[in-house]
Design a protein around this motif. Structure first.
Motif, PDB file in Angstrom:
ATOM      1  N   SER A  84       0.853  -1.185   0.000  1.00 57.15           N
ATOM      2  CA  SER A  84       0.000   0.000   0.000  1.00 57.15           C
ATOM      3  C   SER A  84       0.890   1.237   0.000  1.00 57.15           C
ATOM      4  O   SER A  84       2.109   1.140   0.120  1.00 57.15           O
ATOM      5  CB  SER A  84      -0.919  -0.001   1.231  1.00 57.15           C
ATOM      6  N   ASP A 129      -2.399   5.751  -2.696  1.00 52.30           N
ATOM      7  CA  ASP A 129      -3.414   4.837  -3.230  1.00 52.30           C
ATOM      8  C   ASP A 129      -4.675   5.538  -3.704  1.00 52.30           C
ATOM      9  O   ASP A 129      -5.273   5.142  -4.702  1.00 52.30           O
ATOM     10  CB  ASP A 129      -3.794   3.795  -2.163  1.00 52.30           C
ATOM     11  N   PRO A 152     -13.805  -2.916   7.504  1.00 55.64           N
ATOM     12  CA  PRO A 152     -13.721  -1.926   6.414  1.00 55.64           C
ATOM     13  C   PRO A 152     -14.870  -0.920   6.427  1.00 55.64           C
ATOM     14  O   PRO A 152     -14.719   0.203   5.929  1.00 55.64           O
ATOM     15  CB  PRO A 152     -13.762  -2.799   5.152  1.00 55.64           C
ATOM     16  N   ARG A 193      -4.170   3.761   6.582  1.00 58.09           N
ATOM     17  CA  ARG A 193      -4.009   2.977   5.353  1.00 58.09           C
ATOM     18  C   ARG A 193      -3.421   1.609   5.652  1.00 58.09           C
ATOM     19  O   ARG A 193      -3.820   0.598   5.051  1.00 58.09           O
ATOM     20  CB  ARG A 193      -3.110   3.722   4.352  1.00 58.09           C
ATOM     21  N   ARG A 235      -6.116  -0.445   7.183  1.00 57.20           N
ATOM     22  CA  ARG A 235      -7.056  -0.830   6.131  1.00 57.20           C
ATOM     23  C   ARG A 235      -6.480  -1.994   5.310  1.00 57.20           C
ATOM     24  O   ARG A 235      -7.207  -2.922   4.946  1.00 57.20           O
ATOM     25  CB  ARG A 235      -7.335   0.376   5.237  1.00 57.20           C
ATOM     26  N   ALA A 236      -5.195  -1.951   5.034  1.00 56.06           N
ATOM     27  CA  ALA A 236      -4.550  -3.041   4.295  1.00 56.06           C
ATOM     28  C   ALA A 236      -4.651  -4.348   5.084  1.00 56.06           C
ATOM     29  O   ALA A 236      -4.868  -5.424   4.524  1.00 56.06           O
ATOM     30  CB  ALA A 236      -3.078  -2.704   4.022  1.00 56.06           C
ATOM     31  N   SER A 292      -7.021  -5.083   7.219  1.00 59.48           N
ATOM     32  CA  SER A 292      -8.401  -5.541   7.131  1.00 59.48           C
ATOM     33  C   SER A 292      -8.675  -6.201   5.788  1.00 59.48           C
ATOM     34  O   SER A 292      -9.428  -7.187   5.706  1.00 59.48           O
ATOM     35  CB  SER A 292      -9.376  -4.358   7.353  1.00 59.48           C
ATOM     36  N   GLU A 293      -8.034  -5.697   4.743  1.00 59.85           N
ATOM     37  CA  GLU A 293      -8.220  -6.265   3.403  1.00 59.85           C
ATOM     38  C   GLU A 293      -7.662  -7.672   3.308  1.00 59.85           C
ATOM     39  O   GLU A 293      -8.219  -8.539   2.621  1.00 59.85           O
ATOM     40  CB  GLU A 293      -7.592  -5.352   2.347  1.00 59.85           C
ATOM     41  N   THR A 294      -6.544  -7.945   3.995  1.00 65.75           N
ATOM     42  CA  THR A 294      -5.966  -9.290   3.941  1.00 65.75           C
ATOM     43  C   THR A 294      -6.897 -10.294   4.593  1.00 65.75           C
ATOM     44  O   THR A 294      -6.890 -11.485   4.226  1.00 65.75           O
ATOM     45  CB  THR A 294      -4.597  -9.357   4.659  1.00 65.75           C
ATOM     46  N   GLN A 348     -10.175 -10.164   4.475  1.00 64.43           N
ATOM     47  CA  GLN A 348     -11.407 -10.330   3.700  1.00 64.43           C
ATOM     48  C   GLN A 348     -11.231 -11.339   2.573  1.00 64.43           C
ATOM     49  O   GLN A 348     -12.188 -11.902   2.072  1.00 64.43           O
ATOM     50  CB  GLN A 348     -11.864  -8.977   3.105  1.00 64.43           C
ATOM     51  N   ASN A 349      -9.983 -11.546   2.152  1.00 63.49           N
ATOM     52  CA  ASN A 349      -9.739 -12.409   0.983  1.00 63.49           C
ATOM     53  C   ASN A 349      -9.814 -13.879   1.349  1.00 63.49           C
ATOM     54  O   ASN A 349      -9.550 -14.275   2.444  1.00 63.49           O
ATOM     55  CB  ASN A 349      -8.359 -12.089   0.393  1.00 63.49           C
TER      56      ASN A 349
END
Length: 198
Positions: free
Chosen positions: A19, A23, A154, A187, A190-191, A193-195, A197-198
């Motif tokens: 990130s 971004d 998120p 940020r 947030r990154a 949290s994104e890991t 979700q996948n």
């Protein structure tokens, strides 16, 4: 409880996407051949019964860089540091009194590039046992805990903007009570949290 920690560890073992502070600003042109200085920050998870919280710091208002901002404990990698993980653990010891031996490192997120030309690696770790928080005088104004569920959701993130160096810049914000968590810290969270979700 431990199943959540195991889930964090498993997700961190997978290569994530880096990130940056840019971004949300796709028009930003970054100079080719730019050199980024390595740094590490620690995301210390603390247990309180069945609840998990994250320790963050509020930087001193007297600091020259990023005064009063919410940040992870951490900093640039010194020559004496074996790697960015060692840098994050050393800085956390200096800034909040958390001894490296009291941290179980779960893994790292992909590096985050900042506007100040650092490549920051977020290190995720669990605090093994309670410790006396000792903010570093002159650098850390306050150390506080935020529920981990709050910063890993998120839906709690919003995008705001302000003018910076003559241009409008967008960035993530994840407010919590009186704390305005934004910019690189938001940020990187947030990154994370994104890991998950996948």
């Amino acid at each position: 409880m431990d199943h959540r920690i195991d889930h964090f560890r498993a997700r961190l073992a997978q290569t994530g996407i880096g990130s940056s502070d840019f971004d949300l600003n796709p028009d930003t042109v970054l100079p080719e051949g730019r050199k980024l200085r390595p740094a590490g920050v620690l995301a210390p998870i603390v247990r309180n019964g069945d609840a998990l919280s994250l320790l963050l710091t509020k930087r001193s208002a007297a600091l020259k860089h990023h005064p009063g901002q919410i940040a992870f404990p951490g900093g640039k990698q010194d020559e004496s540091d074996a790697d960015v993980i060692a840098a994050a653990l050393r800085e956390a010891h200096e800034e909040i009194g958390l001894h490296p031996d009291n941290v179980e490192v779960l893994g790292t997120l992909a590096p985050h590039e900042t506007v100040t030309s650092f490549s920051v690696t977020p290190v995720i770790g669990v605090v093994k046992s309670p410790f006396d928080i000792v903010p570093e005088p002159g650098e850390v104004e306050e150390v506080f805990a935020v529920p981990l569920d709050h910063v890993l959701d998120p839906a709690n993130y919003i995008v705001e903007s302000r003018r910076w160096r003559g241009q409008k810049r967008h960035y993530f914000v994840v407010p919590y009570g009186p704390y305005y968590i934004w910019g690189a810290t938001a940020r990187m969270l947030r990154a994370w949290s994104e890991t998950l979700q996948n």
